[in-house]
Design a protein around this motif. Structure first.
Motif, PDB file in Angstrom:
ATOM      1  N   LYS A   1       0.841  -1.189   0.000  1.00 18.71           N
ATOM      2  CA  LYS A   1       0.000   0.000   0.000  1.00 18.71           C
ATOM      3  C   LYS A   1       0.879   1.242   0.000  1.00 18.71           C
ATOM      4  O   LYS A   1       2.072   1.187   0.293  1.00 18.71           O
ATOM      5  N   GLY A   2       0.240   2.370  -0.305  1.00 18.92           N
ATOM      6  CA  GLY A   2       0.886   3.669  -0.152  1.00 18.92           C
ATOM      7  C   GLY A   2       2.192   3.816  -0.897  1.00 18.92           C
ATOM      8  O   GLY A   2       2.295   3.555  -2.096  1.00 18.92           O
ATOM      9  N   ASP A   3       3.248   4.201  -0.153  1.00 16.79           N
ATOM     10  CA  ASP A   3       4.558   4.455  -0.758  1.00 16.79           C
ATOM     11  C   ASP A   3       5.133   3.211  -1.415  1.00 16.79           C
ATOM     12  O   ASP A   3       5.762   3.291  -2.470  1.00 16.79           O
ATOM     13  N   TYR A   4       4.923   2.056  -0.810  1.00 15.01           N
ATOM     14  CA  TYR A   4       5.462   0.815  -1.366  1.00 15.01           C
ATOM     15  C   TYR A   4       4.783   0.479  -2.695  1.00 15.01           C
ATOM     16  O   TYR A   4       5.423  -0.008  -3.631  1.00 15.01           O
ATOM     17  N   LEU A   5       3.492   0.745  -2.766  1.00 18.49           N
ATOM     18  CA  LEU A   5       2.776   0.517  -4.024  1.00 18.49           C
ATOM     19  C   LEU A   5       3.316   1.436  -5.113  1.00 18.49           C
ATOM     20  O   LEU A   5       3.502   1.025  -6.260  1.00 18.49           O
ATOM     21  N   ALA A   6       3.584   2.698  -4.756  1.00 15.12           N
ATOM     22  CA  ALA A   6       4.134   3.655  -5.718  1.00 15.12           C
ATOM     23  C   ALA A   6       5.490   3.175  -6.234  1.00 15.12           C
ATOM     24  O   ALA A   6       5.784   3.260  -7.433  1.00 15.12           O
ATOM     25  N   ILE A   7       6.325   2.649  -5.336  1.00 18.48           N
ATOM     26  CA  ILE A   7       7.655   2.168  -5.733  1.00 18.48           C
ATOM     27  C   ILE A   7       7.536   0.972  -6.676  1.00 18.48           C
ATOM     28  O   ILE A   7       8.233   0.876  -7.689  1.00 18.48           O
ATOM     29  N   VAL A   8       6.630   0.036  -6.350  1.00 19.79           N
ATOM     30  CA  VAL A   8       6.470  -1.160  -7.185  1.00 19.79           C
ATOM     31  C   VAL A   8       5.970  -0.784  -8.579  1.00 19.79           C
ATOM     32  O   VAL A   8       6.481  -1.280  -9.596  1.00 19.79           O
ATOM     33  N   THR A   9       4.963   0.077  -8.663  1.00 20.48           N
ATOM     34  CA  THR A   9       4.434   0.465  -9.965  1.00 20.48           C
ATOM     35  C   THR A   9       5.441   1.292 -10.754  1.00 20.48           C
ATOM     36  O   THR A   9       5.508   1.189 -11.983  1.00 20.48           O
ATOM     37  N   LEU A  10       6.226   2.118 -10.054  1.00 14.45           N
ATOM     38  CA  LEU A  10       7.303   2.856 -10.721  1.00 14.45           C
ATOM     39  C   LEU A  10       8.292   1.878 -11.345  1.00 14.45           C
ATOM     40  O   LEU A  10       8.725   2.050 -12.492  1.00 14.45           O
ATOM     41  N   GLY A  11       8.657   0.852 -10.581  1.00 22.67           N
ATOM     42  CA  GLY A  11       9.564  -0.165 -11.112  1.00 22.67           C
ATOM     43  C   GLY A  11       8.969  -0.896 -12.297  1.00 22.67           C
ATOM     44  O   GLY A  11       9.681  -1.196 -13.272  1.00 22.67           O
ATOM     45  N   PHE A  12       7.662  -1.170 -12.264  1.00 23.46           N
ATOM     46  CA  PHE A  12       7.004  -1.842 -13.383  1.00 23.46           C
ATOM     47  C   PHE A  12       7.100  -0.998 -14.653  1.00 23.46           C
ATOM     48  O   PHE A  12       7.401  -1.509 -15.736  1.00 23.46           O
ATOM     49  N   GLY A  13       6.842   0.300 -14.519  1.00 20.72           N
ATOM     50  CA  GLY A  13       6.926   1.182 -15.671  1.00 20.72           C
ATOM     51  C   GLY A  13       8.317   1.219 -16.275  1.00 20.72           C
ATOM     52  O   GLY A  13       8.481   1.197 -17.506  1.00 20.72           O
ATOM     53  N   GLU A  14       9.332   1.268 -15.407  1.00 21.44           N
ATOM     54  CA  GLU A  14      10.708   1.298 -15.909  1.00 21.44           C
ATOM     55  C   GLU A  14      11.106  -0.038 -16.515  1.00 21.44           C
ATOM     56  O   GLU A  14      11.840  -0.079 -17.517  1.00 21.44           O
ATOM     57  N   ILE A  15      10.628  -1.137 -15.947  1.00 22.16           N
ATOM     58  CA  ILE A  15      10.938  -2.467 -16.494  1.00 22.16           C
ATOM     59  C   ILE A  15      10.377  -2.605 -17.912  1.00 22.16           C
ATOM     60  O   ILE A  15      11.060  -3.079 -18.827  1.00 22.16           O
ATOM     61  N   ILE A  16       9.128  -2.178 -18.104  1.00 24.17           N
ATOM     62  CA  ILE A  16       8.511  -2.269 -19.433  1.00 24.17           C
ATOM     63  C   ILE A  16       9.300  -1.447 -20.443  1.00 24.17           C
ATOM     64  O   ILE A  16       9.583  -1.896 -21.566  1.00 24.17           O
ATOM     65  N   ARG A  17       9.694  -0.227 -20.066  1.00 25.64           N
ATOM     66  CA  ARG A  17      10.449   0.636 -20.980  1.00 25.64           C
ATOM     67  C   ARG A  17      11.807   0.008 -21.315  1.00 25.64           C
ATOM     68  O   ARG A  17      12.228  -0.009 -22.482  1.00 25.64           O
ATOM     69  N   ILE A  18      12.488  -0.532 -20.314  1.00 25.03           N
ATOM     70  CA  ILE A  18      13.807  -1.128 -20.543  1.00 25.03           C
ATOM     71  C   ILE A  18      13.691  -2.403 -21.387  1.00 25.03           C
ATOM     72  O   ILE A  18      14.543  -2.676 -22.252  1.00 25.03           O
ATOM     73  N   ILE A  19      12.629  -3.180 -21.177  1.00 27.46           N
ATOM     74  CA  ILE A  19      12.417  -4.383 -21.996  1.00 27.46           C
ATOM     75  C   ILE A  19      12.239  -3.995 -23.467  1.00 27.46           C
ATOM     76  O   ILE A  19      12.856  -4.584 -24.363  1.00 27.46           O
TER      77      ILE A  19
END
Length: 432
Positions: A177-195
């Motif tokens: 939840k909260g900040d941790y959710l923001a970090i996970v989704t941020l990582g997902f966005g960067e992973i997709i772009r890098i892939i």
């Protein structure tokens, strides 16, 4: 001033005269002064004025449709700046649809998502790969690129692909939840772009950092859609579908479940709301809107590369939602339109004007403070001012107002067809 406003609000005929005169004057201004950005923006502002009138929703939609479908394109088409105006209007529509999708996730369900642009990229690459010869590198069957007629099918394919990835994102992040959710989704966005940036080895699927060029434009009845003025109508139709879907979902059972989860997950679960299903639905629905617009973006640009899907894009879409008012559909539409127009037109025109004054020797601007370098600074300062003086957003979310007679029948029991009458004050109340 308040008395004057209340007088206007109580007189629908006066409202009709004023809004009619305003639309006519701004239409003629844009028609006669083709390169006037101010006239273009003032004509668009008629939609905001229309929102504050007391007309029925049907009349508002009819007048707004007249402005967007007929008056705006016709007035802008009489000069050189036609395609430039339509480009801005098309991008406004694309960002509004994405902001409405993110509003479901952040504004309604309360799930902070900083990687939302990943779904936009998935939609763009879904069409871009098959609308170019790139698919020949890994597809064992078929002939590529597909024709422009496949664009209309790929709108739905991009929607489904983005929704699927929205579910795949939601499954592992349900416990945070909260900040941790923001970090996970941020990582997902960067992973997709890098892939996408590195998926050219060992099999060349996305062409890596070089991107996908010469994407096939849409085709319908033998007509190729190549200009912003043509994509404008495609975006307008999709945007109307998105707005209709969001408004229907807002007061539906799933919409009320999203808001309950946003306010208190434990209380929502105790009332029988399935948290996993509700959150996954929010991710899937929000992502689907972004996926559709990704397909349109790829076809419009005829080029797709990973630099279009950075973290800054996700932050910009989130700013649109917060600026307009989280959970408020009209607010998000206004916020997305303002941010897009500020970035694409207002600040750009201001920069060009100041540069021209500097070149003519009227003013002297140090190189470190050149308008081109200060454009993002000005945009940030404007956002800070809005955050300070409108912390709840430009058009905050409003809860529905119920009439007492619609909530109880003659026997004092609530009727089966009790429903929402209109939007009103910040809290639900009964009229005495």
């Amino acid at each position: 001033m308040k008395n004057w406003l209340s007088t206007i609000q109580a007189n629908k005929r006066l409202q009709a005269i004023m809004i009619g005169l305003y639309i006519v004057v701004t239409f003629l201004s844009l028609y006669l002064a083709q390169k006037s950005v101010i006239a273009f923006l003032l004509l668009l502002a008629s939609l905001l004025l229309l929102y504050f009138t007391t007309f029925s929703n049907r009349i508002k939609w009819l007048v707004a449709g007249l402005v967007m479908v007929v008056l705006l394109p016709f007035a802008a088409s009489q000069g050189e700046a036609y395609q430039s105006y339509m480009e801005v209007a098309t991008l406004v529509g694309i960002y509004i649809a994405m902001a409405l999708g993110l509003n479901i996730v952040v504004g309604m369900a309360g799930l902070l998502d900083l990687g939302f642009v990943a779904f936009f990229a998935i939609g763009a690459y879904t069409y871009g790969i098959f609308a170019t010869s790139q698919a020949n590198n890994f597809m064992p069957f078929g002939h590529y690129p597909l024709s422009g007629g496949s664009f209309w099918v790929f709108i739905f394919i991009g929607c489904l692909a983005a929704a699927l990835f929205g579910i795949l994102l939601g499954i592992p992040v349900l416990r945070v939840k909260g900040d941790y959710l923001a970090i996970v989704t941020l990582g997902f966005g960067e992973i997709i772009r890098i892939i996408f940036n590195n998926l050219d080895k060992p099999v060349n699927i996305t062409n890596g950092a070089m991107g996908l060029a010469s994407v096939q434009p849409p085709k319908l009845f033998g007509l190729d859609f190549m200009y912003p003025s043509q994509f404008y109508y495609i975006v307008l139709v999709i945007l109307l579908v998105v707005i209709f879907a969001v408004r229907r979902l807002e007061y539906s059972k799933i919409g009320r479940a999203w808001k309950a989860v946003r306010e208190n997950e434990i209380a929502a679960q105790s009332m029988g709301i399935h948290l996993v299903r509700t959150k996954l639905m929010a991710f899937a629905v929000g992502a689907s809107f972004s996926g559709m617009m990704g397909v349109v973006f790829a076809a419009k640009q005829t080029f797709v590369d990973p630099t279009s899907f950075t973290l800054l894009e996700s932050i910009t879409i989130l700013v649109m939602v917060i600026l307009g008012g989280m959970g408020s559909v009209p607010g998000v539409i206004l916020g997305a339109a303002l941010v897009t127009i500020l970035n694409l037109q207002v600040l750009t025109e201001l920069t060009n004007w100041l540069n021209q004054l500097s070149l003519n020797g009227v003013i002297s601007i140090p190189d470190a403070l050149s308008p081109a370098k200060m454009q993002r600074f000005i945009f940030g300062a404007i956002l800070i001012l809005f955050a300070l003086y409108r912390p709840q957003g430009l058009l905050p979310a409003k809860n529905p107002v119920f009439k007492k007679e619609d909530l109880t029948d003659t026997s004092g029991h609530p009727p089966m067809n009790a429903g929402v009458q209109k939007e009103g004050a910040q809290h639900v109340h009964l009229d005495s």
